[in-house]
Design an enzyme around this catalytic site. Structure first.
Site, PDB file in Angstrom:
ATOM      1  N   TYR A  27      37.629  41.726  51.362  1.00  0.00           N
ATOM      2  CA  TYR A  27      38.529  41.751  50.199  1.00  0.00           C
ATOM      3  C   TYR A  27      39.278  40.425  50.079  1.00  0.00           C
ATOM      4  CZ  TYR A  27      42.568  42.669  47.279  1.00  0.00           C
ATOM      5  OH  TYR A  27      43.529  42.573  46.304  1.00  0.00           O
TER       6      TYR A  27
ATOM      7  N   THR B  14      42.531  42.636  32.409  1.00  0.00           N
ATOM      8  CA  THR B  14      41.511  43.463  33.062  1.00  0.00           C
ATOM      9  C   THR B  14      42.200  44.343  34.100  1.00  0.00           C
ATOM     10  OG1 THR B  14      40.924  41.938  34.862  1.00  0.00           O
ATOM     11  CG2 THR B  14      39.841  41.597  32.730  1.00  0.00           C
ATOM     12  N   GLY B  15      41.755  45.587  34.193  1.00  0.00           N
ATOM     13  CA  GLY B  15      42.420  46.529  35.090  1.00  0.00           C
ATOM     14  C   GLY B  15      43.840  46.821  34.641  1.00  0.00           C
TER      15      GLY B  15
ATOM     16  N   GLY C 245      48.379  49.972  38.444  1.00  0.00           N
ATOM     17  CA  GLY C 245      48.854  48.967  39.382  1.00  0.00           C
ATOM     18  C   GLY C 245      49.554  47.796  38.719  1.00  0.00           C
TER      19      GLY C 245
ATOM     20  N   ASN D 207      45.068  49.342  33.222  1.00  0.00           N
ATOM     21  CA  ASN D 207      45.436  50.755  33.169  1.00  0.00           C
ATOM     22  C   ASN D 207      46.189  51.235  34.403  1.00  0.00           C
ATOM     23  OD1 ASN D 207      42.477  50.497  34.191  1.00  0.00           O
ATOM     24  ND2 ASN D 207      43.196  52.437  35.063  1.00  0.00           N
TER      25      ASN D 207
END
Length: 315
Positions: free
Chosen positions: A180, A26-27, A31, A29
């Site tokens: 966060y 997931t994520g 970092g 794309n």
């Protein structure tokens, strides 16, 4: 007496082959998620990028194919802030999944507080609740694999936080950096509680928690247009390089957790040097992760907030 072959030490630059395995990141794309995908693709694994932005996903796929000739990579639209869309997204993944890396996340630096379309605080709703609900729909696919694995990406920012179970959505005291850190702590609690429930159900799926240490853009190798790095940024990051690292190295604990059968369920893995940089190693569980009662209460609250329960997929 014949000698027993020893297991070679883990080498982040010489990963074992993983042909035939399928991993969702997931994520994936951007970092750390991008580098998890790149490193896994180089082992021969089929890698699926979960991304809410199709344009960014296509850009990442182009870079992956250029960096890893013959890479077996594709993307699926996955918006963790839209809980109602997750079941449909999972339906496109196929009959089985060998591993998922729960990496995607939102990090806000400034007020005001924002919410998802479902009415949840944006970071908590995306980072924790989205992955909690996604796991509900992924577990049957993971159970169909020989040794399915859930790898949850925590954060060093969570190490000094405590969950406020009475204010999980930060409605009464919203401070972005603290919120966060708490959402990442919630993710880590979930990964550990998931392992406890998997073992109680006799499942072959395992759940591992990792964190990337201190991973800086300025120390990350360029992957244009996914990641651009200027000479000025690289030079500016030199002092921090003594104790921190790039996002390519931040991916190492997650990659090991996917590939290394010696990594066990319920373990925490992070960088070797002060938990901030270096090769991946197993760490003792942090003190703020040690109470199963907190994790159990978080699970119950998360189920109520999302309307789904991963426990239902365990039989």
């Amino acid at each position: 007496m014949p000698s027993v072959p020893s297991t070679p030490p883990w080498d982040v630059h010489r990963l074992p082959p993983a042909d035939g395995r399928t991993v969702l990141v997931t994520g994936g794309n951007a970092g750390i998620g991008y580098f998890v995908a790149e490193q896994l693709a180089a082992t021969g694994a089929a890698v699926v990028l979960g991304s809410r932005d199709p344009g960014k996903a296509e850009a990442a796929l182009a870079v992956l194919r250029a960096r890893v000739p013959g890479a077996r990579v594709r993307a699926v639209r996955l918006d963790l802030a839209d809980l109602g869309s997750l079941r449909t997204a999972v339906a496109s993944l196929g009959p089985h999944l060998d591993a998922v890396v729960h990496n995607a996340g939102v990090a806000l630096d400034d007020p005001p507080r924002r919410e998802t379309g479902d009415g949840h605080e944006l970071m908590f709703g995306t980072n924790h609740l989205g992955h909690f609900a996604l796991t509900r729909w992924l577990l049957p696919l993971l159970a169909a694999a020989p040794a399915g694995r859930v790898v949850t990406m925590g954060s060093f920012a969570a190490k000094t936080e405590q969950l406020d179970l009475a204010d999980l959505q930060s409605r009464h005291d919203y401070r972005p950096k603290r919120t966060y850190g708490r959402t990442k702590l919630a993710q880590m609690h979930f990964g550990l509680e998931l392992e406890r429930r998997l073992r109680a159900a006799g499942s072959a799926v395992t759940s591992v928690v990792v964190h990337p240490g201190g991973a800086l853009d300025s120390r990350t190798p360029a992957r244009p247009p996914v990641h651009q790095r200027t000479a000025g940024a690289w030079l500016g990051g030199l002092p921090a390089a003594v104790v921190l690292q790039g996002k390519d190295a931040g991916a190492w604990p997650a990659v090991r957790a996917v590939l290394d059968p010696a990594v066990g369920g319920g373990q925490l893995w992070g960088p070797r040097v002060f938990g901030l940089r270096g090769a991946p190693r197993r760490e003792p569980l942090w003190r703020n992760l040690a109470d199963p009662a907190v994790a159990g209460r978080l699970w119950a609250a998360s189920s109520e907030l999302t309307g789904v329960d991963p426990q239902d997929a365990l039989g």
